[in-house]
Design an enzyme around this catalytic site. Structure first.
Site, PDB file in Angstrom:
ATOM      1  N   CYS A  44      13.073  11.283   7.044  1.00  0.00           N
ATOM      2  CA  CYS A  44      13.017  10.711   8.391  1.00  0.00           C
ATOM      3  C   CYS A  44      14.323  10.912   9.148  1.00  0.00           C
ATOM      4  O   CYS A  44      14.327  11.030  10.370  1.00  0.00           O
ATOM      5  CB  CYS A  44      12.651   9.234   8.334  1.00  0.00           C
ATOM      6  SG  CYS A  44      13.797   8.222   7.374  1.00  0.00           S
TER       7      CYS A  44
ATOM      8  N   LYS B  13       0.854  -1.186   0.000  1.00  0.00           N
ATOM      9  CA  LYS B  13       0.000   0.000   0.000  1.00  0.00           C
ATOM     10  C   LYS B  13       0.888   1.232   0.000  1.00  0.00           C
ATOM     11  O   LYS B  13       1.486   1.592   1.010  1.00  0.00           O
ATOM     12  CB  LYS B  13      -0.911   0.061   1.228  1.00  0.00           C
ATOM     13  CG  LYS B  13      -1.961   1.183   1.122  1.00  0.00           C
ATOM     14  CD  LYS B  13      -2.518   1.624   2.466  1.00  0.00           C
ATOM     15  CE  LYS B  13      -1.743   2.745   3.063  1.00  0.00           C
ATOM     16  NZ  LYS B  13      -1.839   4.033   2.307  1.00  0.00           N
TER      17      LYS B  13
ATOM     18  N   GLU C 177       8.760  15.491  15.718  1.00  0.00           N
ATOM     19  CA  GLU C 177       9.187  15.470  14.322  1.00  0.00           C
ATOM     20  C   GLU C 177       8.297  16.402  13.493  1.00  0.00           C
ATOM     21  O   GLU C 177       7.096  16.170  13.356  1.00  0.00           O
ATOM     22  CB  GLU C 177       9.113  14.044  13.772  1.00  0.00           C
ATOM     23  CG  GLU C 177       9.757  13.886  12.419  1.00  0.00           C
ATOM     24  CD  GLU C 177       9.762  12.431  11.959  1.00  0.00           C
ATOM     25  OE1 GLU C 177      10.752  12.025  11.324  1.00  0.00           O
ATOM     26  OE2 GLU C 177       8.776  11.716  12.222  1.00  0.00           O
TER      27      GLU C 177
ATOM     28  N   GLU D 135       9.558   1.425  10.937  1.00  0.00           N
ATOM     29  CA  GLU D 135      10.493   2.561  10.893  1.00  0.00           C
ATOM     30  C   GLU D 135       9.653   3.811  11.045  1.00  0.00           C
ATOM     31  O   GLU D 135       8.866   4.157  10.168  1.00  0.00           O
ATOM     32  CB  GLU D 135      11.280   2.566   9.584  1.00  0.00           C
ATOM     33  CG  GLU D 135      12.588   3.348   9.683  1.00  0.00           C
ATOM     34  CD  GLU D 135      12.475   4.783   9.220  1.00  0.00           C
ATOM     35  OE1 GLU D 135      11.892   5.607   9.979  1.00  0.00           O
ATOM     36  OE2 GLU D 135      12.958   5.085   8.130  1.00  0.00           O
TER      37      GLU D 135
END
Length: 500
Positions: free
Chosen positions: A291, A177, A394, A252
């Site tokens: 990331c 996906k 983040e 992750e």
């Protein structure tokens, strides 16, 4: 604009069972560049069923490793052949520059070749010494089964390859996906796999939102492994959904990555220039939507003012614009939601006492920056500390925070003061200090006097809330395999434990 048949099940491209669709837009100008199928749970069930059949009764899991490797190499060749076209798709879909898109395609081809060579060169099994010649004992590795692969929007092609290449190399089947925001390059990759000769049902794709598509994939009873790359909140949901079936899970989940600069790294003009240049790259590559972005600059106090002044000056000169335009260095954010999120973080930082050194606004529109695009200027926030949300959380935007330290111990403490632990860097001319600090940083990747490079043969992943498991390297292959011990008694005879 016609709808792309973006659901791929058992070798056939089709529309969503519900007939639903979703527009995919270019974030540089919000122009609709494709309309794709909006899949749902019914589409996931069909895709998983196809993958299950292909694994249980199809040829792929039983194909010799050398033949699987050859298909991965053919796929890499096709990626090279279509490099320009795929890079353009990736640039328009994500907003990144065309050159970044080209690099991504090259890295994807490298990943396929790496995992192909890794399985082709492996021995058939690891012989275990049982301590007697009457026993033959060997450990072999077998594919996990049906893999649910859920990928993010920032590096859709690259992140898909980090999952698909090892999954196929190990002999698995899968359903992938892609992010509903940036699905187009993944569709191209699945088409190339079919062109390379992958049997029908091995590779399946369902486009659509995380809920219901990703949620159904994570909980599906016929899925054996879930690999997810994305945000922490979504990752915890994936893990919870997979727990009921006791599936293998690899996550992750991003990072809040420190870039530690010691004064001795800036003792020469060349060293200073390099450290500033790399701090820009660390924070603002792909508009900070990385990331492993070095979004926390932790600089020694004695050089802070000089360093931050020059950094802010150069950040103000970064040329923003459409990723396909010549000379553009940084594209837009991926969506209106991401732009609003970035603006909110900057506003909260200023309210908490941060000092704006540059950026903090949308740029003026021009020929390369349409007013409708999701552009935001590279932003440097000085005098930050760990009480601020912008330092703890983040952002995933072009925002760099600045903290300072006086001692080596303080630098390490600041760098490790985070819930995440994906990546970090240390800049110093002192080799002993470099080794000490690198050894103390609790991050999955540590760069010394560099930032961002990775190698397909080296593991990638994080500590803490950055996730569990590893991608790339031998461990990245092992995520998609089960170890089996086969113990053969060459001279069976009664044990007489029970004497009757």
């Amino acid at each position: 604009m016609s709808t792309v048949e973006s659901i791929h099940v058992d070798g056939v491209w089709k529309q969503a069972a519900s007939g639903g669709t979703r527009e995919v837009v270019d974030p540089a100008d919000t122009e609709v560049i494709a309309v794709v199928a909006e899949g749902g749970a019914e589409d996931v069930d069909a895709a998983v069923a196809a993958a299950r059949r292909a694994f249980d009764t199809g040829p792929w899991p039983r194909t010799p490793a050398a033949e699987r490797a050859a298909l991965l190499h053919r796929t890499a060749d096709l990626l090279r052949r279509d490099r320009e076209e795929i890079a353009l798709v990736e640039s328009r879909d994500t907003g990144k520059t065309l050159e970044e898109g080209r690099v991504d395609v090259d890295c994807v081809a490298d990943a396929f070749r790496y995992f192909a060579d890794l399985v082709a060169g492996e021995p058939a099994g690891r012989v275990v010494d049982a301590g007697t010649p009457e026993v033959h004992s060997v450990v072999v590795h077998e594919p996990v089964g049906v893999c649910a692969l859920i990928t993010p929007w920032n590096y859709p092609l690259l992140q898909a390859s980090w999952k698909i290449a090892p999954a196929l190399a190990a002999g698995n089947t899968f359903v992938v996906k892609p992010s509903e925001v940036t699905p187009l390059s993944t569709l191209r990759l699945v088409a190339l796999l079919a062109e390379a000769g992958l049997p029908a049902g091995v590779a399946n794709v369902v486009t659509g939102a995380g809920d219901p598509v990703g949620a159904r994939m994570s909980e599906h009873p016929d899925v054996d492994l879930v690999s997810f790359t994305g945000g922490l909140a979504s990752g915890t949901k994936v893990m919870a959904a997979a727990a009921a079936g006791v599936k293998k899970v690899a996550l992750e989940l991003g990072g809040k990555n420190p870039n530690v600069v010691f004064a001795d790294a800036c003792a020469t003009d060349e060293g200073f220039d390099t450290a500033v240049d790399q701090a820009l790259n660390a924070a603002f590559m792909h508009s900070g939507q990385v990331c492993s972005a070095g979004s926390r600059l932790i600089v020694e106090e004695s050089v802070r003012e000089r360093f931050v002044t020059e950094l802010a000056r150069r950040a103000d000169l970064v040329r923003l614009g459409r990723g396909t335009a010549d000379g553009v260095e940084c594209g837009p954010l991926v969506s209106a939601q991401q732009l609003a999120r970035t603006e909110e973080y900057v506003a909260s930082a200023l309210a908490e006492g941060a000092v704006l050194r540059c950026g903090g606004t949308r740029p003026e529109p021009d020929a390369d920056r349409p007013a409708a695009g999701y552009f935001y200027r590279p932003t440097v926030l000085d005098h930050c500390d760990r009480t601020m949300r912008v330092v703890r959380e983040e952002v995933f935007g072009p925002v760099l925070t600045v903290e300072t330290f006086r001692t080596e111990d303080e630098a390490v403490a600041l760098a490790n003061d985070t819930e995440y632990g994906l990546a970090g860097a240390v800049w110093t001319s002192d080799a002993g200090r470099a080794r000490r600090v690198a050894g103390l940083l609790r991050h999955g990747t540590v760069w010394i006097n560099d930032f961002h490079p990775y190698l397909p043969q080296a593991e990638w992943g994080g500590f803490g809330k950055s996730g569990i498991g590893r991608e790339l390297g031998p461990s990245g292959l092992d995520e998609y395999r089960e170890a089996k011990h086969i113990y053969q008694n060459l001279n069976p005879r009664p044990v007489r434990w029970f004497r009757g």
